[in-house]
Design a protein around this motif. Structure first.
Motif, PDB file in Angstrom:
ATOM      1  N   SER A  89      -8.337  21.146  -2.820  1.00  0.00           N
ATOM      2  CA  SER A  89      -7.532  21.819  -1.796  1.00  0.00           C
ATOM      3  C   SER A  89      -7.836  21.289  -0.398  1.00  0.00           C
ATOM      4  N   GLN A  90      -8.916  20.523  -0.265  1.00  0.00           N
ATOM      5  CA  GLN A  90      -9.351  20.049   1.046  1.00  0.00           C
ATOM      6  C   GLN A  90      -9.262  18.538   1.229  1.00  0.00           C
ATOM      7  N   ILE A  91      -8.852  17.812   0.204  1.00  0.00           N
ATOM      8  CA  ILE A  91      -8.839  16.349   0.284  1.00  0.00           C
ATOM      9  C   ILE A  91      -7.420  15.821   0.178  1.00  0.00           C
ATOM     10  N   GLN A  92      -7.271  14.531   0.417  1.00  0.00           N
ATOM     11  CA  GLN A  92      -5.988  13.866   0.209  1.00  0.00           C
ATOM     12  C   GLN A  92      -6.026  13.187  -1.149  1.00  0.00           C
ATOM     13  N   GLU A  93      -5.237  13.713  -2.064  1.00  0.00           N
ATOM     14  CA  GLU A  93      -5.145  13.138  -3.398  1.00  0.00           C
ATOM     15  C   GLU A  93      -3.826  12.377  -3.476  1.00  0.00           C
ATOM     16  N   ILE A  94      -3.882  11.142  -3.962  1.00  0.00           N
ATOM     17  CA  ILE A  94      -2.686  10.315  -4.038  1.00  0.00           C
ATOM     18  C   ILE A  94      -2.306  10.061  -5.497  1.00  0.00           C
ATOM     19  N   SER A  95      -1.027   9.864  -5.719  1.00  0.00           N
ATOM     20  CA  SER A  95      -0.531   9.609  -7.064  1.00  0.00           C
ATOM     21  C   SER A  95      -0.843   8.176  -7.480  1.00  0.00           C
ATOM     22  N   ILE A  96      -0.699   7.913  -8.769  1.00  0.00           N
ATOM     23  CA  ILE A  96      -0.876   6.552  -9.277  1.00  0.00           C
ATOM     24  C   ILE A  96       0.133   5.620  -8.599  1.00  0.00           C
ATOM     25  N   ALA A  97       1.346   6.104  -8.383  1.00  0.00           N
ATOM     26  CA  ALA A  97       2.375   5.282  -7.726  1.00  0.00           C
ATOM     27  C   ALA A  97       1.945   4.873  -6.319  1.00  0.00           C
ATOM     28  N   GLU A  98       1.236   5.749  -5.616  1.00  0.00           N
ATOM     29  CA  GLU A  98       0.769   5.446  -4.258  1.00  0.00           C
ATOM     30  C   GLU A  98      -0.533   4.658  -4.247  1.00  0.00           C
ATOM     31  N   ALA A  99      -1.251   4.700  -5.352  1.00  0.00           N
ATOM     32  CA  ALA A  99      -2.606   4.160  -5.399  1.00  0.00           C
ATOM     33  C   ALA A  99      -2.673   2.655  -5.178  1.00  0.00           C
ATOM     34  N   GLU A 100      -1.760   1.894  -5.763  1.00  0.00           N
ATOM     35  CA  GLU A 100      -1.839   0.432  -5.608  1.00  0.00           C
ATOM     36  C   GLU A 100      -1.776   0.015  -4.151  1.00  0.00           C
ATOM     37  N   ASP A 101      -0.839   0.573  -3.390  1.00  0.00           N
ATOM     38  CA  ASP A 101      -0.748   0.235  -1.971  1.00  0.00           C
ATOM     39  C   ASP A 101      -1.971   0.724  -1.209  1.00  0.00           C
ATOM     40  N   ALA A 102      -2.445   1.919  -1.541  1.00  0.00           N
ATOM     41  CA  ALA A 102      -3.632   2.457  -0.874  1.00  0.00           C
ATOM     42  C   ALA A 102      -4.847   1.573  -1.123  1.00  0.00           C
ATOM     43  N   ILE A 103      -4.972   1.071  -2.347  1.00  0.00           N
ATOM     44  CA  ILE A 103      -6.100   0.190  -2.680  1.00  0.00           C
ATOM     45  C   ILE A 103      -6.002  -1.114  -1.902  1.00  0.00           C
ATOM     46  N   LYS A 104      -4.796  -1.664  -1.784  1.00  0.00           N
ATOM     47  CA  LYS A 104      -4.617  -2.906  -1.021  1.00  0.00           C
ATOM     48  C   LYS A 104      -5.015  -2.731   0.435  1.00  0.00           C
ATOM     49  N   GLU A 105      -4.781  -1.546   0.988  1.00  0.00           N
ATOM     50  CA  GLU A 105      -5.082  -1.270   2.393  1.00  0.00           C
ATOM     51  C   GLU A 105      -6.517  -0.797   2.609  1.00  0.00           C
ATOM     52  N   ALA A 106      -7.221  -0.463   1.529  1.00  0.00           N
ATOM     53  CA  ALA A 106      -8.567   0.118   1.638  1.00  0.00           C
ATOM     54  C   ALA A 106      -9.608  -0.910   2.060  1.00  0.00           C
ATOM     55  N   ASP A 107     -10.595  -0.427   2.777  1.00  0.00           N
ATOM     56  CA  ASP A 107     -11.773  -1.239   3.086  1.00  0.00           C
ATOM     57  C   ASP A 107     -12.715  -1.259   1.891  1.00  0.00           C
TER      58      ASP A 107
END
Length: 126
Positions: A13-31
């Protein structure tokens, strides 16, 4: 008395959880892509580019690693089904990390969606 399920629900309830569909782009942008599963789980297979820091050691490893001390690091975290990752993401927020995302459904959901993983092959001794 709270159960593990209660703690995970509170964390989610306190974090940002992303879907699998969003995960690939998030991983590419992650440090950094953090796999918070146990070392044997990571050794069996993991997401490409993931760094393994087990959930139980997270606070200690981050506190002892100058390269991970910047609180503006863009972090994506996952575990097997998302419970440990939610707890880890919540802890990261408590430690002051500002950009933390957790993959909903975790490693299992990643595999079920047909995404690629790294599965180290054991050497053959023939």
């Amino acid at each position: 008395m709270k159960t593990a399920h209660d703690l995970v629900a509170a964390a989610k309830s306190q974090i940002q959880e992303i879907s699998i569909a969003e995960a690939e782009d998030a991983i590419k942008e992650a440090d950094i892509l953090l796999d918070v599963r146990e070392p044997d789980e990571y050794a069996a297979s993991h997401l490409q580019g993931a760094v393994n820091i087990p959930r139980g050691l997270l606070e200690f490893k981050l506190s002892g690693s100058p390269e991970l001390s910047a609180r503006n690091l863009n972090i994506v975290v996952y575990c097997k089904t998302s419970g440990r990752a939610a707890l880890a993401a919540s802890t990261l927020h408590e430690m002051g990390y500002l950009q933390v995302k957790s993959i909903a459904g975790g490693f299992d959901a990643w595999i079920q969606s047909g995404k690629s993983i790294v599965s180290p092959a054991l050497p053959t001794f023939e």
